[in-house]
Scaffold this motif. Structure first.
Motif, PDB file in Angstrom:
ATOM      1  N   ASN A 141     -32.203  54.564  74.757  1.00 13.09           N
ATOM      2  CA  ASN A 141     -32.680  53.073  75.531  1.00 13.09           C
ATOM      3  C   ASN A 141     -33.563  52.775  75.770  1.00 13.09           C
ATOM      4  O   ASN A 141     -33.990  51.080  76.551  1.00 13.09           O
ATOM      5  CB  ASN A 141     -31.512  52.975  76.294  1.00 13.09           C
ATOM      6  CG  ASN A 141     -32.331  54.272  78.205  1.00 13.09           C
ATOM      7  OD1 ASN A 141     -32.543  55.139  76.582  1.00 13.09           O
ATOM      8  ND2 ASN A 141     -32.145  53.891  78.535  1.00 13.09           N
ATOM      9  N   GLU A 144     -34.170  48.398  76.505  1.00 12.56           N
ATOM     10  CA  GLU A 144     -32.797  48.329  77.830  1.00 12.56           C
ATOM     11  C   GLU A 144     -31.653  47.127  76.772  1.00 12.56           C
ATOM     12  O   GLU A 144     -30.581  47.267  77.278  1.00 12.56           O
ATOM     13  CB  GLU A 144     -33.105  48.235  78.669  1.00 12.56           C
ATOM     14  CG  GLU A 144     -33.344  49.669  79.620  1.00 12.56           C
ATOM     15  CD  GLU A 144     -32.015  50.119  79.838  1.00 12.56           C
ATOM     16  OE1 GLU A 144     -31.145  51.152  78.544  1.00 12.56           O
ATOM     17  OE2 GLU A 144     -32.137  51.708  80.849  1.00 12.56           O
ATOM     18  N   TRP A 147     -29.496  48.770  72.913  1.00 10.88           N
ATOM     19  CA  TRP A 147     -29.520  50.691  72.675  1.00 10.88           C
ATOM     20  C   TRP A 147     -29.957  50.874  70.735  1.00 10.88           C
ATOM     21  O   TRP A 147     -28.545  50.235  70.275  1.00 10.88           O
ATOM     22  CB  TRP A 147     -28.191  51.195  72.713  1.00 10.88           C
ATOM     23  CG  TRP A 147     -28.813  51.392  74.453  1.00 10.88           C
ATOM     24  CD1 TRP A 147     -30.059  50.638  75.259  1.00 10.88           C
ATOM     25  CD2 TRP A 147     -28.350  51.310  75.460  1.00 10.88           C
ATOM     26  NE1 TRP A 147     -30.027  50.981  77.044  1.00 10.88           N
ATOM     27  CE2 TRP A 147     -28.485  51.343  77.162  1.00 10.88           C
ATOM     28  CE3 TRP A 147     -26.363  52.642  75.947  1.00 10.88           C
ATOM     29  CZ2 TRP A 147     -27.666  51.350  77.796  1.00 10.88           C
ATOM     30  CZ3 TRP A 147     -26.009  52.389  77.084  1.00 10.88           C
ATOM     31  CH2 TRP A 147     -26.874  52.409  78.227  1.00 10.88           C
ATOM     32  N   ALA A 240     -27.368  48.757  78.812  1.00 13.59           N
ATOM     33  CA  ALA A 240     -27.084  48.706  80.047  1.00 13.59           C
ATOM     34  C   ALA A 240     -26.688  47.971  81.248  1.00 13.59           C
ATOM     35  O   ALA A 240     -26.559  47.946  82.566  1.00 13.59           O
ATOM     36  CB  ALA A 240     -29.181  48.952  79.756  1.00 13.59           C
ATOM     37  N   SER A 256     -26.851  58.873  82.601  1.00  9.81           N
ATOM     38  CA  SER A 256     -28.559  58.464  83.307  1.00  9.81           C
ATOM     39  C   SER A 256     -28.164  60.425  84.059  1.00  9.81           C
ATOM     40  O   SER A 256     -28.684  61.381  83.585  1.00  9.81           O
ATOM     41  CB  SER A 256     -28.547  57.774  84.301  1.00  9.81           C
ATOM     42  OG  SER A 256     -29.224  56.733  84.142  1.00  9.81           O
ATOM     43  N   LEU A 261     -28.979  59.924  78.033  1.00  6.24           N
ATOM     44  CA  LEU A 261     -29.898  58.668  77.539  1.00  6.24           C
ATOM     45  C   LEU A 261     -31.194  59.280  78.260  1.00  6.24           C
ATOM     46  O   LEU A 261     -31.797  60.094  78.160  1.00  6.24           O
ATOM     47  CB  LEU A 261     -30.127  58.056  78.599  1.00  6.24           C
ATOM     48  CG  LEU A 261     -28.759  57.016  79.043  1.00  6.24           C
ATOM     49  CD1 LEU A 261     -28.773  55.584  80.826  1.00  6.24           C
ATOM     50  CD2 LEU A 261     -28.102  55.832  78.345  1.00  6.24           C
TER      51      LEU A 261
END
Length: 394
Positions: A141, A144, A147, A240, A256, A261
């Motif tokens: 990513n 953003e 991706w 994102a 996350s 990611l």
């Protein structure tokens, strides 16, 4: 927790199952000649400098790699994805990895449900979305706004009406190239026990008004396609901006925290403006920007870019605002003067084309989006009307 995976020197923790490398066998060979793992199973080969030898697992490791990528030795073992890559669509949906038990509708343990913040209109049918992210890699990513998904990624979308499943679509990245994506559609049977691969499309599935498109047209929205349209990522709703919410399923927070990611960002991103601005910009992003964007795949004529970007902080700085608001219509011959004219719905062609259905003939269709819709989106039209009422006049 999924076992720790060393990815070019970055240790990543995630949540998934069916990982061959347990917590005590995650060692990766050191970079170049700097050493290797002391794990019981050995680690993957190190990332060697050009011309040097990547460190494999230490002497105790039976699975260590022979050499680092930079030294042409390849990466050894230690982690196995639970789903292999494929280049031909399985005949049955139950063979694609989505379900642990298709009759009971039990989703596989390594598949993540997700919900985009802004949704593509599909004539009012209900949709459910699912993603398989390979256990041995992460999403890049770095960009953003677009991706890059690891080889092996699979995503599915269910279409249903009144609780009856009609269709499930599959997108699978099977190779590293920009066109190495498999598209497939599956039609559910009346017993709701299985769905079968359909290549040429079907109209009025199970007596409803829902149509399954031919797989050949999938590239019109996802790309690549000779007529343009799509984004390099191909997986349009898994991004994102779309996952920056606190709703159910996979989000920027869960991805996350789970180590999915390359660059974790649990806080995610915000869309600028008031709720009225956000609803209109989000609608354009989800329903128009898959074609109208400035990427290599996008349909950028006549210089229309409707994609939201994570760097957007002001409404009038967004590509959609600058492309549309108080801009003359150019080459579109419609009963309106501007693409969007502030405080004038009747002369806003974007609004007009959202209301049209049945006129989807190229090269100048009135209906937008031109594909996969026979019914205008009343809620989307209302959101656009509310936004136009707030915009400045030319």
């Amino acid at each position: 927790m999924r076992a720790a995976i060393s990815f070019l020197g970055l240790v990543i923790l995630g949540t998934a199952t069916f990982v061959a490398c347990g917590d005590d066998e995650t060692g990766t060979g050191g970079s170049g000649a700097t050493g290797g793992s002391t794990s019981s199973s050995g680690g993957q080969g190190g990332v060697g400098e050009a011309g040097s030898t990547g460190g494999g697992g230490a002497s105790q490791g039976g699975m260590g790699g022979a050499g680092g990528m930079g030294g042409e030795g390849g990466m050894g073992g230690g982690c196995t994805n639970s789903l292999p890559t494929i280049t031909v669509a399985p005949n049955l949906l139950s063979q694609t990895g989505l379900y642990a038990d298709i009759v009971a509708k039990t989703i596989s343990a390594d598949v993540l449900p997700y919900e985009p913040r802004f949704k593509l209109w599909s004539d009012g049918v209900e949709k459910a979305r699912f993603a398989y992210l390979p256990e041995c890699d992460v999403i890049d990513n770095t960009d953003e706004d677009d991706w890059s998904f690891p080889v092996g990624t699979r995503m599915w979308k269910d279409f249903s009406e009144n609780g009856v499943l009609l269709e499930t679509r599959l997108i699978h990245r099977y190779g590293p190239g920009p066109s190495d994506f498999l598209f497939a559609t599956y039609q559910w049977n009346s017993m709701q026990t299985e769905a079968t691969f359909i290549d040429s499309g079907v109209d009025d599935v199970l007596g409803t008004a829902h149509d399954i498109p031919p797989t050949a047209v999938c590239g019109r929205c996802h790309g690549p396609h000779p007529s343009k349209g799509g984004l390099p990522s191909r997986f349009l709703g898994f991004s994102a901006l779309q996952l920056s919410h606190t709703g159910p399923g996979a989000t920027m927070q869960t991805l996350s925290d789970g180590g999915y990611l390359l660059a974790p960002n649990a806080a995610g991103y915000t869309v600028p403006g008031t709720p009225t601005d956000q609803a209109a910009l989000g609608y354009l992003h989800a329903n128009c920007a898959n074609c109208h964007n400035d990427s290599a795949d996008g349909l950028f004529f006549p210089m229309l870019d409707m994609r939201l970007r994570v760097a957007d902080t002001m409404v009038d700085q967004t590509a959609a605002y600058q492309s549309l608001v108080n801009q003359l219509i150019g080459n579109f011959a419609g009963p309106c003067t501007h693409l969007i004219k502030g405080q004038d719905v009747a002369n806003s062609c974007v609004h007009y084309r959202m209301t049209q259905r049945g006129d989807d003939i190229t090269p100048n269709p009135a209906q937008m989006p031109p594909l996969a819709s026979d019914v205008a989106d009343a809620a989307g039209i209302a959101a656009m009307e509310a936004w136009i009422a707030t915009l400045p006049t030319p």
